[in-house]
Write an enzyme that holds these catalytic residues in place. Sequence first.
Site, PDB file in Angstrom:
ATOM      1  N   GLU A  34       0.853  -1.192   0.000  1.00 26.34           N
ATOM      2  CA  GLU A  34       0.000   0.000   0.000  1.00 26.34           C
ATOM      3  C   GLU A  34       0.885   1.237   0.000  1.00 26.34           C
ATOM      4  O   GLU A  34       1.972   1.239   0.592  1.00 26.34           O
ATOM      5  CB  GLU A  34      -0.896  -0.001   1.256  1.00 26.34           C
ATOM      6  CG  GLU A  34      -1.740   1.271   1.369  1.00 26.34           C
ATOM      7  CD  GLU A  34      -2.910   1.148   2.352  1.00 26.34           C
ATOM      8  OE1 GLU A  34      -2.985   0.165   3.088  1.00 26.34           O
ATOM      9  OE2 GLU A  34      -3.748   2.078   2.337  1.00 26.34           O
ATOM     10  N   ASN A  79      -6.778   1.602   2.471  1.00 24.90           N
ATOM     11  CA  ASN A  79      -7.508   2.861   2.583  1.00 24.90           C
ATOM     12  C   ASN A  79      -7.029   3.888   1.570  1.00 24.90           C
ATOM     13  O   ASN A  79      -7.797   4.752   1.138  1.00 24.90           O
ATOM     14  CB  ASN A  79      -7.378   3.418   4.010  1.00 24.90           C
ATOM     15  CG  ASN A  79      -8.004   2.498   5.045  1.00 24.90           C
ATOM     16  OD1 ASN A  79      -8.850   1.661   4.722  1.00 24.90           O
ATOM     17  ND2 ASN A  79      -7.599   2.634   6.295  1.00 24.90           N
ATOM     18  N   ASN A 179     -12.033  -0.941  -1.407  1.00 21.81           N
ATOM     19  CA  ASN A 179     -11.434  -1.451  -0.170  1.00 21.81           C
ATOM     20  C   ASN A 179     -12.282  -1.077   1.033  1.00 21.81           C
ATOM     21  O   ASN A 179     -12.646   0.095   1.185  1.00 21.81           O
ATOM     22  CB  ASN A 179     -10.038  -0.848   0.022  1.00 21.81           C
ATOM     23  CG  ASN A 179      -9.407  -1.240   1.351  1.00 21.81           C
ATOM     24  OD1 ASN A 179      -9.032  -2.392   1.543  1.00 21.81           O
ATOM     25  ND2 ASN A 179      -9.304  -0.297   2.273  1.00 21.81           N
ATOM     26  N   GLU A 180     -12.582  -2.056   1.860  1.00 22.95           N
ATOM     27  CA  GLU A 180     -13.277  -1.836   3.142  1.00 22.95           C
ATOM     28  C   GLU A 180     -14.363  -0.764   3.045  1.00 22.95           C
ATOM     29  O   GLU A 180     -14.398   0.179   3.840  1.00 22.95           O
ATOM     30  CB  GLU A 180     -12.269  -1.479   4.235  1.00 22.95           C
ATOM     31  CG  GLU A 180     -11.348  -2.616   4.570  1.00 22.95           C
ATOM     32  CD  GLU A 180     -10.466  -2.394   5.803  1.00 22.95           C
ATOM     33  OE1 GLU A 180     -10.416  -1.266   6.329  1.00 22.95           O
ATOM     34  OE2 GLU A 180      -9.825  -3.363   6.226  1.00 22.95           O
ATOM     35  N   TYR A 251      -7.183  -8.652  11.690  1.00 20.06           N
ATOM     36  CA  TYR A 251      -5.927  -8.370  12.388  1.00 20.06           C
ATOM     37  C   TYR A 251      -6.123  -8.751  13.857  1.00 20.06           C
ATOM     38  O   TYR A 251      -7.186  -8.515  14.416  1.00 20.06           O
ATOM     39  CB  TYR A 251      -5.591  -6.879  12.305  1.00 20.06           C
ATOM     40  CG  TYR A 251      -5.294  -6.395  10.897  1.00 20.06           C
ATOM     41  CD1 TYR A 251      -4.060  -6.625  10.312  1.00 20.06           C
ATOM     42  CD2 TYR A 251      -6.255  -5.698  10.165  1.00 20.06           C
ATOM     43  CE1 TYR A 251      -3.777  -6.166   9.025  1.00 20.06           C
ATOM     44  CE2 TYR A 251      -5.983  -5.244   8.874  1.00 20.06           C
ATOM     45  CZ  TYR A 251      -4.747  -5.477   8.316  1.00 20.06           C
ATOM     46  OH  TYR A 251      -4.465  -5.030   7.044  1.00 20.06           O
ATOM     47  N   GLU A 299      -6.473  -9.124   3.581  1.00 18.67           N
ATOM     48  CA  GLU A 299      -5.649  -8.471   4.615  1.00 18.67           C
ATOM     49  C   GLU A 299      -5.703  -9.351   5.852  1.00 18.67           C
ATOM     50  O   GLU A 299      -6.776  -9.596   6.404  1.00 18.67           O
ATOM     51  CB  GLU A 299      -6.164  -7.066   4.958  1.00 18.67           C
ATOM     52  CG  GLU A 299      -5.912  -6.053   3.856  1.00 18.67           C
ATOM     53  CD  GLU A 299      -6.250  -4.614   4.246  1.00 18.67           C
ATOM     54  OE1 GLU A 299      -6.120  -4.268   5.445  1.00 18.67           O
ATOM     55  OE2 GLU A 299      -6.651  -3.851   3.356  1.00 18.67           O
ATOM     56  N   GLN A 356       1.263  -6.133   5.692  1.00 13.85           N
ATOM     57  CA  GLN A 356       1.674  -5.743   4.348  1.00 13.85           C
ATOM     58  C   GLN A 356       3.038  -6.373   4.063  1.00 13.85           C
ATOM     59  O   GLN A 356       3.441  -7.240   4.829  1.00 13.85           O
ATOM     60  CB  GLN A 356       1.685  -4.237   4.231  1.00 13.85           C
ATOM     61  CG  GLN A 356       0.292  -3.631   4.479  1.00 13.85           C
ATOM     62  CD  GLN A 356       0.182  -2.127   4.163  1.00 13.85           C
ATOM     63  OE1 GLN A 356       1.103  -1.480   3.707  1.00 13.85           O
ATOM     64  NE2 GLN A 356      -0.993  -1.568   4.458  1.00 13.85           N
TER      65      GLN A 356
HETATM   66  O1  AHR Z   1      -3.225  -2.542   6.241  1.00 12.27           O
HETATM   67  C1  AHR Z   1      -3.492  -1.329   6.869  1.00 12.27           C
HETATM   68  C2  AHR Z   1      -4.927  -0.853   6.664  1.00 12.27           C
HETATM   69  O2  AHR Z   1      -5.785  -1.731   7.315  1.00 12.27           O
HETATM   70  C3  AHR Z   1      -5.452  -0.842   5.244  1.00 12.27           C
HETATM   71  O3  AHR Z   1      -5.149   0.310   4.570  1.00 12.27           O
HETATM   72  C4  AHR Z   1      -6.924  -0.956   5.438  1.00 12.27           C
HETATM   73  O4  AHR Z   1      -7.567  -1.576   4.349  1.00 12.27           O
HETATM   74  C5  AHR Z   1      -7.069  -1.717   6.735  1.00 12.27           C
HETATM   75  O5  AHR Z   1      -7.972  -1.121   7.580  1.00 12.27           O
END
Ligand code: AHR
Length: 510
Positions: A34, A79, A179-180, A251, A299, A356
């Site tokens: 990213e 994002n 994305n999201e 996450y 992700e 990432q």
């Molecule tokens: O990976 C970091 C961020 O986490 C990304 O930009 C977003 O898609 C997610 O919330």
Amino acid sequence: MSEPGTTTPAARFTLDSAFAVGSVNPRLYGSFVEHMGRCVYTGIYEPGHPAADADGLRQDVMELIRELGVSTVRYPGGNFVSGYRWEDSVGPREKRPTRLDLAWRSTETNEFGLGEFMDFCAKTGIEPMMAVNLGTRGVAEAVQLLEYCNQPGGTELSDRRIAHGAKEPYGIRMWCLGNEMDGPWQIGHKTAEEYGRLAAETARAMRMIDPDLELVACGSSGSGISTFAAWEATVLEAAYDQVDYVSLHAYYEEIDGDRDSFLASAVDMEHFIESVVATCDHVRARLKAKKRINLSFDEWNVWYIRRSEAAAPPDWDKAPRLLEDNYSVTDAVVFGSMLIALLRHADRVTSASLAQLVNVIAPIMTEPGGPAWRQTTFYPFAQASAYGRGTVLRVEVDSPTYPTARFGDVPLLHATAVTDDETGDITVFAVNRSQTDALPLEIDLRGVDAGVMVEHLVLADSDPEATNTADRPDRVTPQAATGTTLTDGVLHAELEPLSWNMIRLTGRQN
Ligand code: AHR
């Protein structure tokens, strides 16, 4: 957990090649670049660095990426993509505008853009997975980007790419539709109804150029969000025929010192996967559709989000230090367990992206002008990518359990096994979640054609907080475990407390 002075009872499972989960799609070993923090600038790209090639790509980092075994890379966000103007990132560098990146309160110079990313992919043998901006933009810009990338020539946009030096079309197969978009933090955040319609219409238009594209609709940004599952159902009702995948993001972090629950994070991850599969199949039934929607877990990682949120936000800096988590042995064990969760669902999770790749919650770290090194999490990923290819076998674990505050009683053992379709070699990946006790493991190999044991590598440490740093890049590395045996068709091993393990066996024909 056993009483002091007693041994933990053995964990057991049986392998049988007749009971397979499915084939591992190589795209399971994808990652994510990213435009945020130092992932691109001073991560993969740093002109003037002693290891940079003529295009400014750091060779030391590219070497580590190859060793990591990354198959695909999702780009350019995250994002960031919801404010992305792809036109800014192509053509002569001196003409590219510098812009505010609202997502990360940073300044984006566009020195590194689409063409540079495609060069990076070509040089590392990586398949690109491109995201289009459905936050501040829409159908038209998505189609224009596709035309710029994939049309051979003879149109204004494809000829523009050729004029920019890329004679051959990029041929990008996989595209993320935003994305999201469920997240209130997303620029251009939408309701499920709004996004479902937009995703369907964008996909329909993109398929007018190329019906064979593989398109990913945004699922939920996490299973904890209040709209989870209803979001997927609504989006898929609108876009089912047009898309191939729905995305998942997850996450995990240790919260308030509750390490036992943290070590069981994959319980939540597997539940998340199974819930999304159920939702996809529910919509399939409602629509009487033939095709199945697969999952793109695009992700996933350990991320200390609370620490990131507590840090001062950047002040529109260029490539600020963001989310530079330094991963411990404990983090690597949880990370390995997440890989096991993905493999255990390889029949439906056919694409995944470790978020990432460099510097930003990443397995590879760099210093500007300085070295690049492997974090602890590098090793489980590299091992799984190297040996976790072929067919995943069903592993029904019979394991002692331990109590957790978040997930109740959880098996100490988390494991999967993969057979190589050509050689018959078998690789077992296993995590011992106990913080204190070694875990005896017995694998009954009666249903597979196992030859000899090749190696048992373990990632563990007497200090579970141990990390790798620029000064001590090899503080934590996998070590050969001792005492693992294969006798009369049963493998016996002892898994160290809080450990990630890879055990490799040959197929009998070798
Ligand atoms: O990976 C970091 C961020 O986490 C990304 O930009 C977003 O898609 C997610 O919330």
